[in-house]
Design a protein around this motif. Structure first.
Motif, PDB file in Angstrom:
ATOM      1  N   ILE A 289       1.817  42.644 -40.413  1.00  0.00           N
ATOM      2  CA  ILE A 289       2.664  42.034 -39.381  1.00  0.00           C
ATOM      3  C   ILE A 289       2.492  42.764 -38.054  1.00  0.00           C
ATOM      4  O   ILE A 289       2.423  42.142 -36.993  1.00  0.00           O
ATOM      5  CB  ILE A 289       4.150  42.024 -39.819  1.00  0.00           C
TER       6      ILE A 289
ATOM      7  N   ILE B 122       5.955  37.067 -42.605  1.00  0.00           N
ATOM      8  CA  ILE B 122       7.394  37.342 -42.567  1.00  0.00           C
ATOM      9  C   ILE B 122       8.043  36.902 -43.884  1.00  0.00           C
ATOM     10  O   ILE B 122       8.890  37.607 -44.444  1.00  0.00           O
ATOM     11  CB  ILE B 122       8.064  36.645 -41.359  1.00  0.00           C
TER      12      ILE B 122
ATOM     13  N   GLU C  42       7.120  39.351 -46.506  1.00  0.00           N
ATOM     14  CA  GLU C  42       7.899  40.573 -46.293  1.00  0.00           C
ATOM     15  C   GLU C  42       9.293  40.428 -46.910  1.00  0.00           C
ATOM     16  O   GLU C  42       9.776  41.327 -47.593  1.00  0.00           O
ATOM     17  CB  GLU C  42       8.007  40.872 -44.805  1.00  0.00           C
TER      18      GLU C  42
ATOM     19  N   TYR D  45       1.662  34.545 -39.050  1.00  0.00           N
ATOM     20  CA  TYR D  45       2.783  35.449 -38.780  1.00  0.00           C
ATOM     21  C   TYR D  45       4.010  35.048 -39.604  1.00  0.00           C
ATOM     22  O   TYR D  45       4.643  35.880 -40.247  1.00  0.00           O
ATOM     23  CB  TYR D  45       3.109  35.447 -37.290  1.00  0.00           C
TER      24      TYR D  45
ATOM     25  N   GLU E 274       4.073  44.808 -43.937  1.00  0.00           N
ATOM     26  CA  GLU E 274       4.565  45.282 -42.640  1.00  0.00           C
ATOM     27  C   GLU E 274       3.414  45.756 -41.754  1.00  0.00           C
ATOM     28  O   GLU E 274       3.437  45.568 -40.538  1.00  0.00           O
ATOM     29  CB  GLU E 274       5.597  46.381 -42.827  1.00  0.00           C
TER      30      GLU E 274
END
Length: 89
Positions: free
Chosen positions: A29, A45, A48, A41, A26
């Motif tokens: 990001i 994600i 994550e 990116y 996080e």
């Protein structure tokens, strides 16, 4: 009494590692303020999401294993196998 071959502590360790990974991803990001989003990116994600799911699943497994072990230690293995093992979550 300490029981053998219970994995609550192991599931806790995995949940903790996944959570730390989630926090780190996080942070990465939040540094990716690229418009339009790039491949990195989208990779972050996905990492994550994997960390989030792993954290939730292993935390639930830890709670279940620890609760089952606690019940078996205090109520006895036979009682747990005959009654509690069949209870719906």
């Amino acid at each position: 009494m300490m029981r053998s071959r219970t994995f609550g502590h192991l599931y806790f360790k995995y949940a903790e590692r996944s959570y730390v990974s989630l926090i780190n991803v996080e942070g990465e990001i939040s540094k990716q303020c690229v418009d339009p989003p790039n491949d990195l990116y989208f990779e972050l994600i996905e990492r994550e999401d994997e960390s989030l799911v792993s954290t939730i699943v292993f935390a639930a497994m830890c709670i279940e294993a620890t609760g089952y072990d606690f019940a078996a230690s205090h109520l006895g293995d036979r009682y747990v196998l005959d009654h509690l093992d069949k209870v719906d979550p």
